[in-house]
Design an enzyme around this catalytic site. Structure first.
Site, PDB file in Angstrom:
ATOM      1  CD  GLU A 129     -20.235 -20.358  12.295  1.00 40.94           C
ATOM      2  OE1 GLU A 129     -20.770 -20.907  11.334  1.00 40.94           O
ATOM      3  OE2 GLU A 129     -19.164 -20.734  12.769  1.00 40.94           O
TER       4      GLU A 129
ATOM      5  CB  SER B 147     -17.775 -22.849  14.626  1.00 42.48           C
ATOM      6  OG  SER B 147     -16.978 -22.235  13.667  1.00 42.48           O
TER       7      SER B 147
ATOM      8  NE  ARG C 292     -20.888 -22.724   8.854  1.00 37.74           N
ATOM      9  CZ  ARG C 292     -19.917 -23.193   9.581  1.00 37.74           C
ATOM     10  NH1 ARG C 292     -19.416 -22.490  10.548  1.00 37.74           N
ATOM     11  NH2 ARG C 292     -19.414 -24.376   9.331  1.00 37.74           N
TER      12      ARG C 292
END
Length: 173
Positions: A165, A95, A31
């Site tokens: 995130e 998220s 990510r």
């Protein structure tokens, strides 16, 4: 993971300038994306290049040949699982935290008793604890307070720092 299907990406910087880049310009991690041979920050949707912040705004993909019917059935199954597990019918930023190695951020947040916790118009989703939802009238400060509460609670209970995130852009009022 779709990066191996990317032909090129388009970014937009703070000045409004568009840039076209190829996958060879980046190093990919969990990510995160980093620009090769230039200093860039870890990101999910933005980066820093020569001191100028950039965000991904478009991508061109080269998809492999396959069975269209089988692919549609697989997508339908995955979407049904996502709808069942995530608060997609309520405004949210997706998220919030990366999963730490060997665990899930949502499990730890829920174990801290934070599922459903509200601050102002925002709450930690009762459906999936790694989502913060806008119940109506949530301010950025409400959302940031919940993010910090989750980080502090998980740090205190598990000794793990949850890495965001989502990126907060701009300054606090």
């Amino acid at each position: 993971e779709t990066w191996n299907l990317v032909v090129q990406v388009e970014t937009l910087d703070r000045t409004g300038m568009r840039h076209v880049r190829t996958p060879q310009h980046y190093t990919i991690g969990y990510r995160s994306v980093e620009r090769r041979s230039h200093q860039m920050s870890s990101m999910t949707s933005g980066s820093v290049y020569h001191g100028i912040e950039e965000w991904f705004v478009a991508a061109t993909f080269r998809m492999p040949h396959g069975d269209g019917g089988q692919s549609r059935a697989r997508i339908k199954t995955l979407l049904a699982q996502r709808i069942a597990a995530q608060p997609l019918g309520i405004p949210n930023a997706g998220s919030v935290f990366r999963n730490p190695p060997g665990d899930h951020a949502a499990r730890m947040i829920e174990a801290c008793g934070l599922k459903g916790r509200c601050i102002g118009g925002a709450s930690i989703s009762a459906k999936h604890a790694n989502f913060i939802v806008n119940n109506g009238g949530a301010s950025a400060a409400d959302i940031e307070a919940l993010i910090e509460l989750a980080q502090q609670s998980v740090q205190q209970q598990f000794g793990i720092h949850l890495e965001r995130e989502v990126r907060v852009v701009g300054e606090r009022a």
